[in-house]
Design a protein around this motif. Sequence first.
Motif, PDB file in Angstrom:
ATOM      1  N   ALA A 155      30.121  36.632  42.113  1.00 37.25           N
ATOM      2  CA  ALA A 155      31.357  36.379  42.883  1.00 37.25           C
ATOM      3  C   ALA A 155      32.413  36.706  41.696  1.00 37.25           C
ATOM      4  O   ALA A 155      32.141  36.721  40.542  1.00 37.25           O
ATOM      5  CB  ALA A 155      31.536  35.150  43.286  1.00 37.25           C
ATOM      6  N   PRO A 156      33.623  36.739  42.237  1.00 36.52           N
ATOM      7  CA  PRO A 156      34.740  37.113  41.203  1.00 36.52           C
ATOM      8  C   PRO A 156      35.010  35.937  40.287  1.00 36.52           C
ATOM      9  O   PRO A 156      34.237  34.722  40.618  1.00 36.52           O
ATOM     10  CB  PRO A 156      36.038  36.743  41.967  1.00 36.52           C
ATOM     11  CG  PRO A 156      35.657  37.026  43.445  1.00 36.52           C
ATOM     12  CD  PRO A 156      34.098  36.752  43.596  1.00 36.52           C
ATOM     13  N   PRO A 157      35.309  36.467  38.798  1.00 36.83           N
ATOM     14  CA  PRO A 157      35.495  35.112  38.112  1.00 36.83           C
ATOM     15  C   PRO A 157      36.507  34.257  38.343  1.00 36.83           C
ATOM     16  O   PRO A 157      37.117  34.255  39.315  1.00 36.83           O
ATOM     17  CB  PRO A 157      35.869  35.847  36.681  1.00 36.83           C
ATOM     18  CG  PRO A 157      36.484  37.293  37.207  1.00 36.83           C
ATOM     19  CD  PRO A 157      35.755  37.633  38.747  1.00 36.83           C
ATOM     20  N   ALA A 158      36.600  33.202  37.487  1.00 35.45           N
ATOM     21  CA  ALA A 158      37.532  32.153  37.661  1.00 35.45           C
ATOM     22  C   ALA A 158      38.878  32.714  37.344  1.00 35.45           C
ATOM     23  O   ALA A 158      39.937  32.143  37.757  1.00 35.45           O
ATOM     24  CB  ALA A 158      37.263  30.909  37.060  1.00 35.45           C
ATOM     25  N   ILE A 159      38.926  33.822  36.596  1.00 32.84           N
ATOM     26  CA  ILE A 159      40.360  34.550  36.390  1.00 32.84           C
ATOM     27  C   ILE A 159      40.621  35.314  37.684  1.00 32.84           C
ATOM     28  O   ILE A 159      40.173  36.167  38.174  1.00 32.84           O
ATOM     29  CB  ILE A 159      40.150  35.647  35.465  1.00 32.84           C
ATOM     30  CG1 ILE A 159      39.326  35.176  34.086  1.00 32.84           C
ATOM     31  CG2 ILE A 159      41.414  36.166  34.893  1.00 32.84           C
ATOM     32  CD1 ILE A 159      38.663  36.058  33.206  1.00 32.84           C
ATOM     33  N   SER A 177      32.544  41.844  33.862  1.00 30.58           N
ATOM     34  CA  SER A 177      32.379  42.219  32.445  1.00 30.58           C
ATOM     35  C   SER A 177      32.858  41.430  31.343  1.00 30.58           C
ATOM     36  O   SER A 177      34.005  40.762  31.536  1.00 30.58           O
ATOM     37  CB  SER A 177      32.645  43.644  32.096  1.00 30.58           C
ATOM     38  OG  SER A 177      34.152  43.645  32.113  1.00 30.58           O
ATOM     39  N   PRO A 178      32.160  41.137  30.201  1.00 32.86           N
ATOM     40  CA  PRO A 178      32.853  40.239  29.295  1.00 32.86           C
ATOM     41  C   PRO A 178      34.122  40.818  28.755  1.00 32.86           C
ATOM     42  O   PRO A 178      35.019  40.115  28.099  1.00 32.86           O
ATOM     43  CB  PRO A 178      31.508  40.238  28.130  1.00 32.86           C
ATOM     44  CG  PRO A 178      30.473  41.096  28.602  1.00 32.86           C
ATOM     45  CD  PRO A 178      30.758  41.500  29.790  1.00 32.86           C
ATOM     46  N   GLU A 179      34.127  42.199  28.517  1.00 32.88           N
ATOM     47  CA  GLU A 179      35.374  42.864  28.228  1.00 32.88           C
ATOM     48  C   GLU A 179      36.540  42.224  28.774  1.00 32.88           C
ATOM     49  O   GLU A 179      37.537  42.143  28.381  1.00 32.88           O
ATOM     50  CB  GLU A 179      35.213  44.178  28.040  1.00 32.88           C
ATOM     51  CG  GLU A 179      34.252  44.961  27.359  1.00 32.88           C
ATOM     52  CD  GLU A 179      32.847  45.092  28.004  1.00 32.88           C
ATOM     53  OE1 GLU A 179      32.611  44.746  29.271  1.00 32.88           O
ATOM     54  OE2 GLU A 179      31.890  44.898  27.091  1.00 32.88           O
ATOM     55  N   TRP A 180      36.409  41.988  30.138  1.00 30.54           N
ATOM     56  CA  TRP A 180      37.426  41.528  31.065  1.00 30.54           C
ATOM     57  C   TRP A 180      38.068  40.424  30.817  1.00 30.54           C
ATOM     58  O   TRP A 180      39.143  40.017  30.684  1.00 30.54           O
ATOM     59  CB  TRP A 180      37.204  41.587  32.548  1.00 30.54           C
ATOM     60  CG  TRP A 180      38.152  41.109  33.265  1.00 30.54           C
ATOM     61  CD1 TRP A 180      37.993  40.098  34.132  1.00 30.54           C
ATOM     62  CD2 TRP A 180      39.777  41.263  33.242  1.00 30.54           C
ATOM     63  NE1 TRP A 180      39.160  39.611  34.850  1.00 30.54           N
ATOM     64  CE2 TRP A 180      40.408  40.441  34.291  1.00 30.54           C
ATOM     65  CE3 TRP A 180      40.592  42.046  32.529  1.00 30.54           C
ATOM     66  CZ2 TRP A 180      41.488  40.343  34.479  1.00 30.54           C
ATOM     67  CZ3 TRP A 180      42.146  41.892  32.635  1.00 30.54           C
ATOM     68  CH2 TRP A 180      42.597  40.989  33.848  1.00 30.54           C
ATOM     69  N   HIS A 181      37.278  39.241  30.297  1.00 30.42           N
ATOM     70  CA  HIS A 181      37.516  38.072  29.933  1.00 30.42           C
ATOM     71  C   HIS A 181      38.145  38.133  28.634  1.00 30.42           C
ATOM     72  O   HIS A 181      39.175  37.216  28.590  1.00 30.42           O
ATOM     73  CB  HIS A 181      36.114  37.087  29.680  1.00 30.42           C
ATOM     74  CG  HIS A 181      35.477  36.598  31.037  1.00 30.42           C
ATOM     75  ND1 HIS A 181      35.436  35.391  31.290  1.00 30.42           N
ATOM     76  CD2 HIS A 181      34.864  37.549  31.967  1.00 30.42           C
ATOM     77  CE1 HIS A 181      34.856  35.205  32.534  1.00 30.42           C
ATOM     78  NE2 HIS A 181      34.500  36.487  32.794  1.00 30.42           N
ATOM     79  N   ALA A 182      37.899  39.032  27.689  1.00 30.32           N
ATOM     80  CA  ALA A 182      38.631  39.074  26.444  1.00 30.32           C
ATOM     81  C   ALA A 182      39.935  39.580  26.934  1.00 30.32           C
ATOM     82  O   ALA A 182      40.810  39.179  26.210  1.00 30.32           O
ATOM     83  CB  ALA A 182      37.916  40.005  25.477  1.00 30.32           C
ATOM     84  N   GLU A 183      40.027  40.714  27.660  1.00 27.92           N
ATOM     85  CA  GLU A 183      41.301  41.275  27.755  1.00 27.92           C
ATOM     86  C   GLU A 183      42.137  40.389  28.806  1.00 27.92           C
ATOM     87  O   GLU A 183      43.398  40.338  28.304  1.00 27.92           O
ATOM     88  CB  GLU A 183      40.975  42.683  28.749  1.00 27.92           C
ATOM     89  CG  GLU A 183      42.072  43.087  29.484  1.00 27.92           C
ATOM     90  CD  GLU A 183      43.219  43.840  28.701  1.00 27.92           C
ATOM     91  OE1 GLU A 183      42.682  44.088  27.484  1.00 27.92           O
ATOM     92  OE2 GLU A 183      44.224  44.126  29.124  1.00 27.92           O
ATOM     93  N   ALA A 184      41.672  39.890  29.720  1.00 32.51           N
ATOM     94  CA  ALA A 184      42.498  38.665  30.390  1.00 32.51           C
ATOM     95  C   ALA A 184      43.132  37.501  29.510  1.00 32.51           C
ATOM     96  O   ALA A 184      44.171  37.280  29.684  1.00 32.51           O
ATOM     97  CB  ALA A 184      41.632  38.157  31.323  1.00 32.51           C
ATOM     98  N   LYS A 185      42.458  37.302  28.498  1.00 35.05           N
ATOM     99  CA  LYS A 185      42.680  36.380  27.711  1.00 35.05           C
ATOM    100  C   LYS A 185      43.866  36.977  26.813  1.00 35.05           C
ATOM    101  O   LYS A 185      44.979  36.195  26.641  1.00 35.05           O
ATOM    102  CB  LYS A 185      41.760  35.993  26.626  1.00 35.05           C
ATOM    103  CG  LYS A 185      41.783  34.780  25.943  1.00 35.05           C
ATOM    104  CD  LYS A 185      40.792  34.310  24.997  1.00 35.05           C
ATOM    105  CE  LYS A 185      41.117  32.963  24.159  1.00 35.05           C
ATOM    106  NZ  LYS A 185      40.101  32.569  23.343  1.00 35.05           N
ATOM    107  N   LYS A 186      43.846  38.147  26.377  1.00 33.79           N
ATOM    108  CA  LYS A 186      45.025  38.721  25.480  1.00 33.79           C
ATOM    109  C   LYS A 186      46.268  38.958  26.518  1.00 33.79           C
ATOM    110  O   LYS A 186      47.298  38.781  26.149  1.00 33.79           O
ATOM    111  CB  LYS A 186      44.453  40.320  25.242  1.00 33.79           C
ATOM    112  CG  LYS A 186      44.446  40.377  23.910  1.00 33.79           C
ATOM    113  CD  LYS A 186      44.206  41.742  23.518  1.00 33.79           C
ATOM    114  CE  LYS A 186      42.794  42.449  23.316  1.00 33.79           C
ATOM    115  NZ  LYS A 186      42.752  43.639  23.396  1.00 33.79           N
ATOM    116  N   ARG A 187      45.876  39.172  27.814  1.00 31.43           N
ATOM    117  CA  ARG A 187      47.036  39.133  28.638  1.00 31.43           C
ATOM    118  C   ARG A 187      47.427  37.883  28.955  1.00 31.43           C
ATOM    119  O   ARG A 187      48.530  37.910  29.835  1.00 31.43           O
ATOM    120  CB  ARG A 187      46.681  40.057  29.945  1.00 31.43           C
ATOM    121  CG  ARG A 187      46.180  41.396  29.993  1.00 31.43           C
ATOM    122  CD  ARG A 187      45.809  41.871  31.449  1.00 31.43           C
ATOM    123  NE  ARG A 187      45.378  43.136  31.360  1.00 31.43           N
ATOM    124  CZ  ARG A 187      45.182  43.737  32.323  1.00 31.43           C
ATOM    125  NH1 ARG A 187      45.644  43.544  33.423  1.00 31.43           N
ATOM    126  NH2 ARG A 187      44.771  45.043  32.337  1.00 31.43           N
TER     127      ARG A 187
END
Length: 605
Positions: free
Chosen positions: A300-304, A433-443
């Motif tokens: 399912a979609p992440p919590a982000i 993807s884990p990359e999105w978690h990192a990217e979302a944090k940056k954003r």
Amino acid sequence: DGTAIAEFSGKELIQGEPDASSFPTGGIRATFEARGYTAWDPTSPAFILENPNGALLCIPTAFTSWTGEALDNKIPLLRSMDALSGAAIRALELLGATDGADRVFTTVGPEQEYFLIDEQYYFERPDLLTTGRTLFGAKPPKGHELDDHYFGSIPERILACMMETELELAKLGVPVKTRHNEVAPNQYELAPIFENSNVGCDHQQLTMQVMQNIARRYGLVCLLHEKPFAGVNGSGKHNNWSMGTDTGVNLLEPGDTPHENLQFLFFCTAVIQAVNTHQALLRASIASPGQDHRLGANEAPPAIISIFLGAELEKVFAAIESGIAQQSKPGSFLGLGTPVLPPMPLHGGDRNRTSPFAFTGNKFEFRALGSSQSLALPNTVLNTIVAEAIDDLAGKLKTALRGSGGLEKAVAKVVKESYAANKRIVFGGDNYSPEWHAEAKKRGLYNLRSTPDALPWLIDRGTVALFKKYKVLSKRELESRHEVFLEQYATKINIESETAAAIARTLLLPAAVRYLNELKIADLEELIGEVQPLIKELHYAILKLEEVNLKENQDDSNPVKWAAYMHDKVLGAMDDVRDAADRLEGIVADDLWPLPKYSEMLFIK
Ligand code: ADP
Ligand code: MG
């Protein structure tokens, strides 16, 4: 006494006064001020609920406390629809596009996922019975790896059940449209044709009820929990959402004319701005303990929260942002007939199944709702935040219109500025993807993983101001909901953990001990060596769970602290019990194991 009533006044239908004393209030009133009032909602059709022994006239009603506060989900939803309508009509006037419309309705078309399992297994599982989900169960050798369920035909018993459900829903006026298998074994989906948000939400409640009732006629149980089986995809509800005028124009439909496309761009931008501004509140609107097992679990979609626009539409916004209007118009593009704006894609373009909030051609699909949830709160939030964004953009458009260059230039300016400020919420890649978690944090996007992380946003200052401005929920009404949700969270986990401890101690541990005895009688030392340490591990884990669950260890006087305690201390202890028990399930003799296994529940159709 079974006789017909001769007189029945209209007044009795319009307002009622049930006792609201055992209705959760979140501190709005004391039990002695327990009066609650119902009021007929004439905008949602009444219906007749059939029963083998009679029929009931049901009237959709709003429910308020005698202090005037809304106790239900319907009143705030209706208020939010009014707020959005007002804002959208004002914007349409500025865009010169009212075309005789007096009102804008928000619309909803929910896609409901659910499991059907044989009722025999359901009744043999105290965890399913009490909590709606399995608290134990080892992963079966076959999951959904083969996708044979998703693409397979629907078994006869299941199909019969679905068809009767659809028939009953049709009789109730619910416009059911599609049915199909879902990804997980024994998982299915049902979707109606969209309706205005108020009617759509009422019909969704009815749908969940009817699905559960009809399943029993076929010896099945319909599971609506967000995560009935660990390690198997859970169930969600896709909330397709749009705005349409009372003259039948969908405001999120990229149209055939430059003018319609200007309108589309304006309203689409408002949604992007709204979701970016209130991402945390949207997340809070779908929070529940069931959801915590599902969101972000690679199914399912992440919590982000982020928005998927599709590559084509993203290009359109990027072009507007950089001020370069593309001149080329390939077949799939609609020209805007102005050099200021780029061509529009004719269709929604590609799909992204991993996005929590996706544009799908002429609507947005909020995909992060849980399968058991009411649609009302997330739609109330959506309507309100979009109303605010529309008003904000309309204000800016008004100013821009004072300059030279006409409507096209003014809309381009407003869209450009808003998109630049809010585009961090737009993401077209893989949300798992884990990359999105990192990217979302940056954003700087929020990642509110658990219900206790998310709920505070319901009473955040910005939320309170927004809901006050649009008269959707007062501070007290928001606070009471916050409190009720926290209490529900803590109470549900408390029930789960007590159930888990009881099952482990009185069903699973004894089964393992019996098996150990058999091994001892047969003097099988190596096998004893396998089983005995696991039994000890399970016993210690149970003791630990029982201890954290003791009333005196829980401070339930403060709901925030109570929910945090249940999250931080109890969930982990419950996991440890399950972990040991599931490993025992893999080695204890099958005829001794007291619970039906995943392989039975998920594959018997
Ligand atoms: P998709 O293929 O994008 O899932 P469907 O046509 O199957 O599209 O629709 C999925 C759900 O979206 C259905 O419940 C449908 O009624 C709903 N839907 C379609 N248009 C709208 C709209 N304008 N507003 C709200 N829901 C809509
Ligand atoms: Mg869909």
